[in-house]
Design a protein around this motif. Structure first.
Motif, PDB file in Angstrom:
ATOM      1  N   ARG A   1      -7.217 -11.354   2.088  1.00 53.71           N
ATOM      2  CA  ARG A   1      -7.250 -12.733   2.698  1.00 53.71           C
ATOM      3  C   ARG A   1      -6.091 -13.543   2.057  1.00 53.71           C
ATOM      4  NH1 ARG A   1     -12.497 -14.396   4.926  1.00 53.71           N
ATOM      5  NH2 ARG A   1     -14.078 -12.540   4.558  1.00 53.71           N
ATOM      6  N   ILE A   2      -5.909 -13.590   0.724  1.00 47.47           N
ATOM      7  CA  ILE A   2      -4.822 -14.362   0.095  1.00 47.47           C
ATOM      8  C   ILE A   2      -3.618 -14.053   0.579  1.00 47.47           C
ATOM      9  CG2 ILE A   2      -6.543 -14.730  -1.602  1.00 47.47           C
ATOM     10  CD1 ILE A   2      -4.680 -13.364  -3.739  1.00 47.47           C
ATOM     11  N   ALA A   3      -3.433 -12.656   0.679  1.00 49.17           N
ATOM     12  CA  ALA A   3      -1.936 -12.102   0.890  1.00 49.17           C
ATOM     13  C   ALA A   3      -1.546 -12.645   2.312  1.00 49.17           C
ATOM     14  CB  ALA A   3      -2.337 -10.631   0.946  1.00 49.17           C
ATOM     15  N   LEU A   4      -2.368 -12.526   3.241  1.00 47.07           N
ATOM     16  CA  LEU A   4      -2.150 -13.004   4.537  1.00 47.07           C
ATOM     17  C   LEU A   4      -1.982 -14.436   4.424  1.00 47.07           C
ATOM     18  CD1 LEU A   4      -1.628 -12.216   7.538  1.00 47.07           C
ATOM     19  CD2 LEU A   4      -4.244 -12.461   7.895  1.00 47.07           C
ATOM     20  N   TYR A   5      -2.529 -15.211   3.990  1.00 49.11           N
ATOM     21  CA  TYR A   5      -2.838 -16.715   4.016  1.00 49.11           C
ATOM     22  C   TYR A   5      -1.535 -17.254   3.341  1.00 49.11           C
ATOM     23  CZ  TYR A   5      -4.893 -21.314   3.923  1.00 49.11           C
ATOM     24  OH  TYR A   5      -4.834 -22.918   4.137  1.00 49.11           O
TER      25      TYR A   5
ATOM     26  N   ILE B   1       0.955  -5.892   4.656  1.00 48.19           N
ATOM     27  CA  ILE B   1       1.258  -6.777   5.527  1.00 48.19           C
ATOM     28  C   ILE B   1       2.720  -6.717   5.509  1.00 48.19           C
ATOM     29  CG2 ILE B   1       1.300  -9.360   5.636  1.00 48.19           C
ATOM     30  CD1 ILE B   1      -1.328  -9.397   4.123  1.00 48.19           C
ATOM     31  N   ALA B   2       3.596  -6.777   4.423  1.00 47.74           N
ATOM     32  CA  ALA B   2       4.994  -6.566   4.620  1.00 47.74           C
ATOM     33  C   ALA B   2       5.461  -5.631   5.408  1.00 47.74           C
ATOM     34  CB  ALA B   2       5.475  -6.541   2.792  1.00 47.74           C
ATOM     35  N   MET B   3       4.891  -4.348   5.431  1.00 48.61           N
ATOM     36  CA  MET B   3       5.123  -3.345   6.297  1.00 48.61           C
ATOM     37  C   MET B   3       4.979  -3.742   7.967  1.00 48.61           C
ATOM     38  SD  MET B   3       3.681   0.665   6.459  1.00 48.61           S
ATOM     39  CE  MET B   3       2.233   0.026   6.903  1.00 48.61           C
ATOM     40  N   LEU B   4       3.934  -4.522   7.846  1.00 47.27           N
ATOM     41  CA  LEU B   4       3.361  -4.607   9.452  1.00 47.27           C
ATOM     42  C   LEU B   4       4.298  -5.696  10.022  1.00 47.27           C
ATOM     43  CD1 LEU B   4      -0.238  -4.535   9.069  1.00 47.27           C
ATOM     44  CD2 LEU B   4       1.069  -2.974  10.295  1.00 47.27           C
TER      45      LEU B   4
ATOM     46  N   TYR C   1       8.883  -6.908   6.294  1.00 47.19           N
ATOM     47  CA  TYR C   1       9.418  -7.587   4.850  1.00 47.19           C
ATOM     48  C   TYR C   1       9.560  -6.466   4.078  1.00 47.19           C
ATOM     49  CZ  TYR C   1       8.084 -12.148   6.945  1.00 47.19           C
ATOM     50  OH  TYR C   1       8.016 -13.193   7.872  1.00 47.19           O
ATOM     51  N   THR C   2      10.698  -6.376   3.056  1.00 44.36           N
ATOM     52  CA  THR C   2      10.688  -5.621   1.889  1.00 44.36           C
ATOM     53  C   THR C   2       9.774  -6.313   0.837  1.00 44.36           C
ATOM     54  OG1 THR C   2      13.152  -5.374   2.404  1.00 44.36           O
ATOM     55  CG2 THR C   2      12.058  -4.944   0.177  1.00 44.36           C
ATOM     56  N   CYS C   3       9.224  -5.487   0.275  1.00 49.25           N
ATOM     57  CA  CYS C   3       8.157  -5.677  -0.889  1.00 49.25           C
ATOM     58  C   CYS C   3       8.386  -4.988  -2.325  1.00 49.25           C
ATOM     59  CB  CYS C   3       6.537  -5.257  -0.261  1.00 49.25           C
ATOM     60  SG  CYS C   3       5.389  -5.813  -1.396  1.00 49.25           S
ATOM     61  N   LYS C   4       8.717  -6.013  -3.129  1.00 46.94           N
ATOM     62  CA  LYS C   4       8.684  -5.172  -4.357  1.00 46.94           C
ATOM     63  C   LYS C   4       7.754  -5.916  -5.659  1.00 46.94           C
ATOM     64  CE  LYS C   4      13.797  -5.654  -4.021  1.00 46.94           C
ATOM     65  NZ  LYS C   4      15.133  -5.791  -4.580  1.00 46.94           N
ATOM     66  N   LEU C   5       7.004  -4.717  -6.240  1.00 48.30           N
ATOM     67  CA  LEU C   5       5.891  -5.287  -6.750  1.00 48.30           C
ATOM     68  C   LEU C   5       6.000  -4.710  -8.557  1.00 48.30           C
ATOM     69  CD1 LEU C   5       3.014  -3.783  -4.353  1.00 48.30           C
ATOM     70  CD2 LEU C   5       3.701  -6.253  -4.901  1.00 48.30           C
ATOM     71  N   ALA C   6       5.609  -5.669  -9.225  1.00 53.46           N
ATOM     72  CA  ALA C   6       5.638  -5.244 -10.684  1.00 53.46           C
ATOM     73  C   ALA C   6       4.158  -4.979 -11.057  1.00 53.46           C
ATOM     74  CB  ALA C   6       6.151  -6.445 -11.609  1.00 53.46           C
TER      75      ALA C   6
ATOM     76  N   ARG D   1       3.645   2.844  -3.301  1.00 56.04           N
ATOM     77  CA  ARG D   1       4.852   3.515  -2.815  1.00 56.04           C
ATOM     78  C   ARG D   1       4.744   3.835  -1.319  1.00 56.04           C
ATOM     79  NH1 ARG D   1       6.488   5.685  -8.768  1.00 56.04           N
ATOM     80  NH2 ARG D   1       7.708   3.816  -9.430  1.00 56.04           N
ATOM     81  N   ALA D   2       3.323   4.708  -1.162  1.00 51.52           N
ATOM     82  CA  ALA D   2       3.345   5.108   0.398  1.00 51.52           C
ATOM     83  C   ALA D   2       3.448   3.973   1.199  1.00 51.52           C
ATOM     84  CB  ALA D   2       2.124   5.821   0.301  1.00 51.52           C
ATOM     85  N   MET D   3       3.101   2.720   1.052  1.00 41.56           N
ATOM     86  CA  MET D   3       3.083   1.515   1.823  1.00 41.56           C
ATOM     87  C   MET D   3       4.494   1.280   2.008  1.00 41.56           C
ATOM     88  SD  MET D   3      -0.089   1.343   3.062  1.00 41.56           S
ATOM     89  CE  MET D   3      -0.027  -0.344   3.734  1.00 41.56           C
ATOM     90  N   GLY D   4       5.440   1.805   1.308  1.00 41.41           N
ATOM     91  CA  GLY D   4       6.758   1.204   1.323  1.00 41.41           C
ATOM     92  C   GLY D   4       7.317   0.125   0.313  1.00 41.41           C
ATOM     93  N   ALA D   5       6.439  -0.061  -0.653  1.00 45.87           N
ATOM     94  CA  ALA D   5       6.752  -1.085  -1.592  1.00 45.87           C
ATOM     95  C   ALA D   5       7.774  -0.298  -2.758  1.00 45.87           C
ATOM     96  CB  ALA D   5       5.663  -1.555  -2.330  1.00 45.87           C
TER      97      ALA D   5
END
Length: 484
Positions: free
Chosen positions: A50-54, A86-89, A92-97, A111-115
């Protein structure tokens, strides 16, 4: 049984609208009924969808996030998975710490989701350069065209649940919820849902005069002795009232297919109050004004329905309405005004329970602009501290502003509190919050001017509705002079 048999265009369409399931065995010795909100039914299997999409869609609307940009976030797993999905869909590029306490399975899933995943030390202080908070900030600084979600300190985290989870629970329980229990991580769910359930104001009218207005008099009103109209618990409490005077009790208006119980009209201010009983089918109600109303506001007095507002500057206004008790922008439904605009004598009603359910009682307020006293219109924000100016032709005593294309509060400012520029403090029609100290609006001698880049009042390119009133001075000809 298949929960959702419809074909959807995207996984994102499946975020939210999760079911409530009644609990039995675990609560069998407890009084009351208990329900669980099954957020695992979101496509990312958690409430964090919810928050990610919003937040992402808000950034897109604001022009902060564009095609080819990068999303960056600090995460312990769930929010990161939602963002990566959501970034994959969306492309967008997604970088996560992420903390090294997180399991390898979580890291592999991200990583499987492309992050791009940066595993950071967990045994350091939050402000240490190697903590996942600081690593995410550094990546943001070093990555051009990137957006840092910042879920722990982003108020949109709360707003997402105020706009989605809270209304869902209210509707699913038919407004009968009395308690909310939620686990707290970032605090967004408990804060946002709790805020919605507390401030939602679609309840029927109270008959307890000790807690409201006990009498109207010829030159004012008398309050009861308790909260919310006259609480004495603290000398720091202040109260504010805005008043529209009609013309006494009035009489039945028989111009429409529904005869009003009473219609009271102030012909000088072009304002009327009517009460009527719904029929459940398309109908018309006479409003009594000198011409076509610019604004119509309807509320059931004996049922828990929303405040529905018609405003002439809503696009395709006769098929849409906006809720005074909510942050939502306008919705489309022909059952409110039956795809028919008000006329010089009538307001047309559809069959919706919010305006015309059979046997329900309703109150209807109508306003028409009066030169030099009141005006109802719209303006386009410019997103600048030297904001857009709107000409009224009078000095506003009360101004109400609503972003009509995005989730945002109804902002109310007046000249009776601090009452000087820029110290015009904001209250909100859709919640019970205390006044804001963000000073963002100038009330001028001939209009108003925005002084901040804010979703609620002045986002660049956004259309905003306004309702403005000045102080009328009536002369011997019973006509208002210019408000000042």
């Amino acid at each position: 049984m298949i929960r959702n048999q419809q074909i959807t265009n995207s996984l994102l369409d499946l975020i939210g609208e999760t079911p409530l399931v009644q609990l039995h065995r675990i609560t069998e010795e407890l009084p009351g009924r208990y329900y669980a909100k099954i957020e695992a039914f979101n496509p990312g299997q958690s409430v964090k969808d919810r928050i990610a999409l919003y937040i992402i869609e808000n950034a897109e609307k604001e022009g902060i996030l564009k095609a080819g940009n990068t999303i960056i976030e600090t995460t312990s797993g769930n929010t990161g998975f939602s963002l990566a999905m959501i970034a994959m869909l969306k492309g967008y590029t997604c970088k996560l710490a992420i903390s090294d306490k997180s399991s390898k399975d979580k890291v592999d899933a991200l990583r499987a989701m492309g992050a791009e995943v940066y595993v950071c030390a967990a045994n350091v202080a939050a402000n240490h350069s190697k903590s996942y908070y600081e690593v995410a900030k550094r990546i943001h600084r070093e990555t051009p065209n990137s957006v840092y979600i910042n879920q722990y300190f982003n108020e949109l985290n709360i707003e997402a649940h105020y706009a989605t989870t809270g209304p869902e629970i209210w509707q699913q329980t038919e407004g009968k919820i009395t308690h909310l229990v939620a686990a707290s991580g970032t605090g967004g769910t408990i804060s946002g849902v709790g805020k919605y359930l507390k401030s939602d104001a679609n309840t029927n009218q109270t008959t307890n005069s000790s807690q409201s207005i006990s009498a109207f008099t010829s030159d004012g009103f008398t309050t009861g002795t308790g909260n919310p109209a006259n609480e004495s618990a603290s000398t720091t409490l202040g109260f504010m009232s805005w008043n529209w005077k009609a013309n006494g009790q009035g009489s039945s208006n028989t111009a429409g297919s529904i005869n009003t119980t009473y219609t009271s009209v102030n012909s000088t201010a072009d304002f009327s109050i009517s009460t009527y009983t719904g029929t459940g089918s398309t109908a018309t109600v006479g409003h009594g004004l000198s011409g076509t109303p610019d604004v119509v506001l309807v509320k059931s007095t004996n049922d828990n329905t929303d405040w529905r507002m018609y405003h002439k500057d809503i696009p395709s206004a006769n098929t849409r309405a906006i809720k005074l008790n909510d942050v939502d922008y306008w919705n489309t439904d022909n059952s409110w005004w039956n795809n028919t605009s008000p006329t010089s004598t009538l307001v047309t009603l559809g069959s919706s329970s919010t305006v015309n359910q059979s046997g329900n009682l309703y109150v209807m307020y109508c306003w028409k602009s009066v030169n030099g006293f009141s005006k109802y219109g719209s303006f386009i924000g410019n997103g600048n501290a030297n904001g857009s100016f709107t000409y009224l032709g009078f000095k506003p005593k009360l101004l109400i502003v609503k972003n009509q294309g995005a989730s945002a509060s109804w902002v109310m400012v007046d000249d009776k509190r601090l009452g000087y520029n820029v110290k015009n403090r904001e209250l909100f029609a859709n919640n019970t919050n205390v006044e804001e100290t963000n000073d963002q609006i100038d009330l001028l001698s001939n209009g108003f001017k925005m002084r901040a880049n804010s979703t609620s009042i002045n986002t660049a390119g956004r259309s905003y509705l306004y309702l403005a009133w000045g102080q009328t001075l009536v002369g011997s000809n019973n006509k208002p002079c210019t408000a000042r």
